[in-house]
Design a protein around this motif. Structure first.
Motif, PDB file in Angstrom:
ATOM      1  N   CYS A  77       5.489  16.454  -6.273  1.00 43.40           N
ATOM      2  CA  CYS A  77       6.783  15.754  -5.402  1.00 43.40           C
ATOM      3  C   CYS A  77       8.233  15.005  -5.603  1.00 43.40           C
ATOM      4  O   CYS A  77       9.156  15.302  -5.045  1.00 43.40           O
ATOM      5  N   GLY A 126      -5.809   2.983  -0.855  1.00 42.21           N
ATOM      6  CA  GLY A 126      -4.721   4.317  -1.406  1.00 42.21           C
ATOM      7  C   GLY A 126      -5.007   4.368  -2.684  1.00 42.21           C
ATOM      8  O   GLY A 126      -4.234   5.614  -3.080  1.00 42.21           O
ATOM      9  N   ARG A 162       1.891   8.591  -3.463  1.00 44.12           N
ATOM     10  CA  ARG A 162       0.910   8.335  -1.499  1.00 44.12           C
ATOM     11  C   ARG A 162       0.398   6.720  -2.292  1.00 44.12           C
ATOM     12  O   ARG A 162       0.642   6.429  -2.743  1.00 44.12           O
ATOM     13  N   ASP A 180       2.932   4.078   2.523  1.00 42.88           N
ATOM     14  CA  ASP A 180       2.315   4.354   3.755  1.00 42.88           C
ATOM     15  C   ASP A 180       3.230   5.813   4.289  1.00 42.88           C
ATOM     16  O   ASP A 180       3.881   5.373   5.720  1.00 42.88           O
ATOM     17  N   SER A 236       2.883   8.440   5.547  1.00 40.96           N
ATOM     18  CA  SER A 236       2.678   9.143   6.265  1.00 40.96           C
ATOM     19  C   SER A 236       2.334   8.797   8.115  1.00 40.96           C
ATOM     20  O   SER A 236       2.588   9.074   9.164  1.00 40.96           O
TER      21      SER A 236
END
Length: 431
Positions: free
Chosen positions: A125, A197, A262, A343, A345
């Motif tokens: 990324c 996460g 993430r 977060d 997404s």
């Protein structure tokens, strides 16, 4: 008597014919007379039923069994097989060729075997950034129990049943806005964070948020001093502090998202500046004020998907909120909190815009409890204030024992989540 003699003579004749057939070596000459007892001398060969079928596929041709004479065909001449030593190498060679042919892709496809899976390499990324969490490899190094006795605050943290601790905290004490001397204001920052996460988000926020808040407040103070205007109203100064805190939250969130990592994190922070207490939060971390009268006052409101105003905000931005079988409301069937750092997404439905409140410190403000949801899911605000007040024994003492007592209370009630509790002495800012 006569019949017995005839039976014996007939039996003797039968045995005689059997002996003659055996001696002559022809079974066929024996069976045919037996079938016709009235003619014991000569017989005509009758073809067997199977002789009318198709000829045999045997490679060796046999002569007719009866050519007008009662004799057997000549013995078959069968050639002996070649020596085994000449056959074994050829067999081994054929087996090797067959094994090599079976290893080809065409042979495997013919047998119906699935092709080899081609797993693509991980997508980077950003240069030097692990897309699955830069801090993932360090999760096992995080202490499962943390106890801190600091200047004017205390903290205790315990890991739940998860594989890794995902709570964090940060404290910045004794900072002055505008430098030393006249016009400077004492500043202190306290924060408790609850990640989800992985630890990537909570580690980043714990390191950056406090620094960004201090920098934003310093920038706001510098801008106000350059205007060289008369002393602004107190309300304007308070608005600038609130705006600076909001800007620091959004800046920290933007910096984390740019890492391409993430995960996410909730936060509850407290800033003490010029005798005012500013409390901000995103998610379900909570700050509760303990007063001298023993009354608990929640200074934050949890950002959950079940809140009616949060549901309207999410739906107006194109998202949705649903309630699962366990009774928990979630954003996009995924996240239980409606505001958090990270977060990616879940943007724009899960925002990082904090709710900020201000409260003037008075002698009745004794202490502030800042904790993650691992505590608040099992312990009410009033119970937490009562426990800290009882541990203080009538006079506030920022002892880590009060934090440990709250953690023990939550665990005794079945809390399985990570729990972090911080107690801040507010009396020292009034001296």
């Amino acid at each position: 008597m006569l019949h017995g003699v005839r039976f014996l003579l007939s039996a003797a004749a039968a045995f005689a014919r059997l002996a003659h057939a055996i001696v002559s070596g022809g079974w066929a000459t024996f069976f045919m007379p037996l079938c016709s007892p009235t003619s014991a001398t000569t017989s005509t060969a009758v073809p067997a039923p199977w002789q009318h079928l198709q000829p045999s596929r045997s490679k060796v041709h046999h002569a007719d069994l009866h050519d007008g004479k009662d004799q057997l065909p000549p013995p078959l001449q069968v050639s002996s097989p070649p020596p085994a030593i000449a056959v074994v190498p050829a067999i081994k060679q054929q087996q090797g060729e067959r094994a090599a042919a079976e290893k080809t892709p065409a042979a495997k496809a013919a047998r119906g075997r699935p092709p080899r899976l081609a797993i693509p390499p991980p997508v980077a990324c950003a240069p030097g950034v692990d897309p699955f969490g830069a801090a993932a490899d360090r999760e096992t190094d995080v202490a499962t129990e943390v106890e801190v006795q600091g200047k004017g605050f205390c903290l205790a943290s315990r890991r739940g049943v998860r594989h890794a601790m995902e709570d964090g905290y940060s404290v910045i004490n004794d900072n002055n806005i505008g430098g030393e001397g006249e016009g400077s204001h004492q500043l202190a920052f306290y924060g408790v964070y609850d990640g989800h996460g992985g630890r990537a988000a909570v580690d980043f926020v714990a390191d950056k948020l406090g620094k960004n808040v201090i920098a934003a407040l310093a920038a706001a103070a510098s801008t106000a001093s350059r205007k060289q205007s008369p002393t602004p109203p107190q309300s304007d100064d308070q608005d600038e502090v609130v705006a600076a805190i909001r800007a620091a939250y959004l800046t920290t969130d933007s910096e984390f998202l740019s890492q391409g990592v993430r995960g996410g994190a909730c936060a509850a922070t407290a800033v003490v500046k010029g005798g005012d207490l500013y409390v901000a939060n995103v998610g379900d971390c909570r700050a509760v004020l303990g007063s001298r009268g023993g009354v608990a006052t929640a200074l934050t409101s949890d950002h959950t998907a079940g809140r009616e105003d949060e549901r309207r905000r999410i739906e107006s931005s194109g998202g949705y909120v649903s309630r699962g079988s366990g009774g928990v409301w979630r954003v996009q069937d995924c996240l239980a909190v409606s505001r958090a750092f990270g977060d990616a997404s879940m943007k724009p439905w899960v925002t990082c815009d904090p709710e900020v409140s201000r409260r003037r410190l008075t002698p009745d403000c004794r202490f502030l409890i800042v904790a993650s949801d691992g505590l608040w899911n099992k312990v009410s605000c009033q119970e937490a204030v009562d426990a800290v007040a009882a541990a203080a024994a009538g006079a506030l003492s920022s002892s880590v024992g009060s934090c440990k007592e709250l953690i023990a209370l939550a665990k005794s009630r079945g809390s399985r989540d990570d729990i972090t509790v911080m107690v801040v002495d507010l009396q020292r800012f009034l001296q």
